[in-house]
Motif scaffolding. Structure first.
Motif, PDB file in Angstrom:
ATOM      1  N   ILE A 322       0.821  -1.211   0.000  1.00  5.87           N
ATOM      2  CA  ILE A 322       0.000   0.000   0.000  1.00  5.87           C
ATOM      3  C   ILE A 322       0.860   1.267   0.000  1.00  5.87           C
ATOM      4  O   ILE A 322       0.624   2.163  -0.810  1.00  5.87           O
ATOM      5  CB  ILE A 322      -1.014  -0.033   1.167  1.00  5.87           C
ATOM      6  CG1 ILE A 322      -2.041  -1.134   0.899  1.00  5.87           C
ATOM      7  CG2 ILE A 322      -1.719   1.300   1.314  1.00  5.87           C
ATOM      8  CD1 ILE A 322      -3.037  -1.337   1.998  1.00  5.87           C
ATOM      9  N   PRO A 323       1.912   1.362   0.872  1.00  3.48           N
ATOM     10  CA  PRO A 323       2.776   2.550   0.765  1.00  3.48           C
ATOM     11  C   PRO A 323       3.415   2.700  -0.612  1.00  3.48           C
ATOM     12  O   PRO A 323       3.463   3.796  -1.167  1.00  3.48           O
ATOM     13  CB  PRO A 323       3.847   2.313   1.845  1.00  3.48           C
ATOM     14  CG  PRO A 323       3.214   1.407   2.809  1.00  3.48           C
ATOM     15  CD  PRO A 323       2.286   0.546   2.029  1.00  3.48           C
ATOM     16  N   LEU A 324       3.887   1.575  -1.185  1.00  6.33           N
ATOM     17  CA  LEU A 324       4.475   1.642  -2.521  1.00  6.33           C
ATOM     18  C   LEU A 324       3.461   2.146  -3.529  1.00  6.33           C
ATOM     19  O   LEU A 324       3.782   2.970  -4.398  1.00  6.33           O
ATOM     20  CB  LEU A 324       4.980   0.255  -2.945  1.00  6.33           C
ATOM     21  CG  LEU A 324       6.358  -0.161  -2.469  1.00  6.33           C
ATOM     22  CD1 LEU A 324       6.696  -1.544  -3.008  1.00  6.33           C
ATOM     23  CD2 LEU A 324       7.401   0.836  -2.934  1.00  6.33           C
ATOM     24  N   ALA A 325       2.217   1.650  -3.413  1.00  7.73           N
ATOM     25  CA  ALA A 325       1.191   2.060  -4.368  1.00  7.73           C
ATOM     26  C   ALA A 325       0.895   3.547  -4.250  1.00  7.73           C
ATOM     27  O   ALA A 325       0.752   4.247  -5.255  1.00  7.73           O
ATOM     28  CB  ALA A 325      -0.078   1.238  -4.144  1.00  7.73           C
ATOM     29  N   ILE A 326       0.839   4.041  -2.992  1.00  7.32           N
ATOM     30  CA  ILE A 326       0.566   5.474  -2.803  1.00  7.32           C
ATOM     31  C   ILE A 326       1.726   6.298  -3.364  1.00  7.32           C
ATOM     32  O   ILE A 326       1.529   7.282  -4.077  1.00  7.32           O
ATOM     33  CB  ILE A 326       0.345   5.774  -1.300  1.00  7.32           C
ATOM     34  CG1 ILE A 326      -0.947   5.112  -0.842  1.00  7.32           C
ATOM     35  CG2 ILE A 326       0.271   7.271  -1.066  1.00  7.32           C
ATOM     36  CD1 ILE A 326      -1.187   5.201   0.646  1.00  7.32           C
ATOM     37  N   LEU A 327       2.961   5.840  -3.079  1.00  7.10           N
ATOM     38  CA  LEU A 327       4.142   6.513  -3.625  1.00  7.10           C
ATOM     39  C   LEU A 327       4.060   6.573  -5.141  1.00  7.10           C
ATOM     40  O   LEU A 327       4.333   7.608  -5.767  1.00  7.10           O
ATOM     41  CB  LEU A 327       5.401   5.751  -3.185  1.00  7.10           C
ATOM     42  CG  LEU A 327       6.724   6.317  -3.668  1.00  7.10           C
ATOM     43  CD1 LEU A 327       7.024   7.589  -2.920  1.00  7.10           C
ATOM     44  CD2 LEU A 327       7.844   5.313  -3.484  1.00  7.10           C
ATOM     45  N   ASN A 328       3.634   5.461  -5.733  1.00  7.20           N
ATOM     46  CA  ASN A 328       3.546   5.396  -7.183  1.00  7.20           C
ATOM     47  C   ASN A 328       2.532   6.392  -7.724  1.00  7.20           C
ATOM     48  O   ASN A 328       2.780   7.047  -8.743  1.00  7.20           O
ATOM     49  CB  ASN A 328       3.180   3.976  -7.609  1.00  7.20           C
ATOM     50  CG  ASN A 328       3.447   3.737  -9.064  1.00  7.20           C
ATOM     51  OD1 ASN A 328       4.514   4.077  -9.555  1.00  7.20           O
ATOM     52  ND2 ASN A 328       2.471   3.199  -9.746  1.00  7.20           N
TER      53      ASN A 328
END
Lengths: 339, 167
Positions: A322-328
């Motif tokens: 989820i953090p990676l997705a938000i960063l993306n």
């Protein structure tokens, strides 16, 4: 009349039948691939090299006794398999299998419909499918199915967040939510979004594995702990409906991935002119080929990786994906504004 | 004509399932009726050419919130007998008064509209499209939009504090 009623109905008929036949052969393929990975032969008895195994399976499932446990909630128990399967099939309404082609002198689009919120339609319809799992576990009135259905739905909801976030960054990249529009955007940008959005591709793939409850995220069906999963109490054709739903969902995830990341019906390098000879292969065959590669990877992963532990699964979902997705999403939006 | 038929058919379905939600004995059945109700509301939005709103209705309510309802109801014990309805604070009287007030307001609005029909703007077919809704949200309605998102954030933080008070 023909364009508004007959042609769409024919398309729906063809797509639904194709999906259901594909599902039965996916089961055979899965058994074969896993057998080959483990240096076995797999099913060999029915037909040459076991290719008629799906027919035998279907006959067996159709003729098996249909059992409803005495203490089960009869109505919900009956409805749950249907609730699981119907959304999985509804999603195919917006999957673009190919561009406009001419069949018997009539221009026909190789998708059932193209609505301008296509991707959102897929997310929202697919999110209904979780009810089939929860209700099956609850209505069976049995411990293991209930535990499995709680696991399955917790897993689905957790990974849905990450997957939806990656889809947001895909929408931002393509500038449209229409599935056909996304393929055309890849044609215009001259690149498959796999190369423009590798991180989104990775998150979508992992999330897709988890959302379809496939290995290495197949905790809801962990045989060693839960006997069979949320469908333990089901038999015969009702069990088969859950099976159909799971494999139909795999095909959905693969086709959406093909559309979003692998250029849908486009040939490789759609803007490189000297590869134009590849156009002799029609678009829908490219689409099916790419989808097949995805489905094969699903089986390959299952044969290769061991299962996650439950806390590892949740940690991966909430603290990594989820953090990676938000960063993306943030990076994508920034790039979109800057470029 | 078809629009009118669709509207009334969906309205009947919505009201009927709404009634079933509050009258069903079994809480799980209540929730199932609620799902059908929300799906019918989504169809109503779709019939009004607002596909985006319809999809968000399904995604947020059917796919999100009601799933949590179902979780809660399954996880708490429902085997105990239903409680006798006690109302020491006369809350149902207050509730009844408020419901009557809302009904009266709606009636007044209905009567007013019947007397003075408002000028219906030209029925735009793309009023519910993603672009239109997005532009409206981020230009004319930017402040309400941000306030609503702040409200949701506060609710989220509050829920976490309530659940994790001893941390």
């Amino acid at each position: 009349m023909i364009d508004t009623v007959v042609v769409p109905l024919l398309k729906i008929f063809v797509v639904l039948n194709a999906v259901l036949v594909a599902v039965t052969f996916m089961v055979l393929l899965e058994r074969k691939v896993i057998a080959w990975v483990q240096v076995r032969l797999g099913p060999m008895r029915v037909g040459p090299y076991g290719v008629l195994q799906p027919v035998a399976d279907v006959v067996k499932l159709m003729t098996k006794e249909d059992i409803t446990p005495v203490k089960a909630d009869r109505w919900v128990f009956t409805a749950a398999p249907m609730i699981a399967l119907i959304p999985a099939l509804m999603v195919f309404a917006v999957i673009p299998f190919g561009p406009e082609v001419s069949i018997f002198g009539r221009r026909v689009t190789l998708y059932i419909t193209d609505i301008n919120v296509g991707l959102l339609y897929i997310i929202s319809v697919a999110s209904i499918g979780v009810y089939g799992i929860i209700l099956a576990g609850w209505s069976s009135n049995s411990k293991y199915p209930l535990l499995a259905s709680l696991r399955a739905s917790a897993q689905l909801i957790s990974y849905e967040v990450a997957v939806t976030m990656t889809l947001v960054s895909m929408i931002v990249t393509a500038g449209t939510m229409s599935m056909v529009g996304i393929v055309n955007a890849q044609l215009n940008h001259g690149v498959w979004y796999l190369f423009a959005q590798p991180l989104a591709f990775f998150i979508y793939f992992v999330g897709g594995l988890a959302e379809t409850n496939r290995a290495p995220f197949d905790l809801p069906e962990a045989e060693q702990e839960l006997t069979g999963g949320f469908h333990t109490e089901y038999s015969g054709m009702r069990f088969a409906l859950f099976f159909l739903a799971e494999y139909a969902n795999m095909i959905v995830v693969s086709s959406v991935a093909t559309t979003l990341f692998l250029g849908g019906w486009l040939r490789p390098f759609p803007n490189v002119a000297f590869l134009g000879f590849l156009d002799f292969i029609p678009g829908w065959i490219w689409f099916l080929l790419k989808t097949f590669v995805w489905l094969y990877i699903f089986l390959w992963v299952r044969a290769t990786l061991p299962r996650y532990r439950y806390d590892q699964l949740m940690r991966l979902g909430w603290k990594v994906l989820i953090p990676l997705a938000i960063l993306n999403v943030v990076i994508t939006a920034t790039m979109k504004v800057l470029l | 004509m078809a629009e009118v038929v669709t509207f009334y058919a969906l309205s009947v379905i919505i009201l009927a399932f709404g009634l079933l939600v509050v009258t069903a004995r079994n809480t799980i059945y209540s929730i199932l009726f609620l799902i059908v109700d929300f799906l019918a509301v989504a169809l109503l939005y779709a019939a009004m050419n607002s596909l985006l709103l319809a999809m968000i209705q399904v995604l947020v309510y059917v796919g999100g919130i009601v799933v949590l309802y179902l979780f809660v109801v399954i996880l708490v014990n429902l085997k105990r007998p239903s409680e006798q309805h006690v109302d020491p604070g006369r809350k149902s009287v207050i509730g009844g008064v408020m419901a009557a007030a809302v009904l009266a307001e709606l009636t007044v609005i209905g009567v007013y509209n019947a007397i003075r029909p408002s000028v219906v703007p030209g029925a735009a077919t793309d009023v519910g499209s993603v672009e239109k809704v997005g532009m409206a949200l981020f230009t004319n309605y930017l402040i309400p939009f941000e306030v609503a998102s702040m409200l949701l954030l506060v609710a989220m933080v509050g829920a976490i504090i309530l659940a994790k008070r001893e941390l």
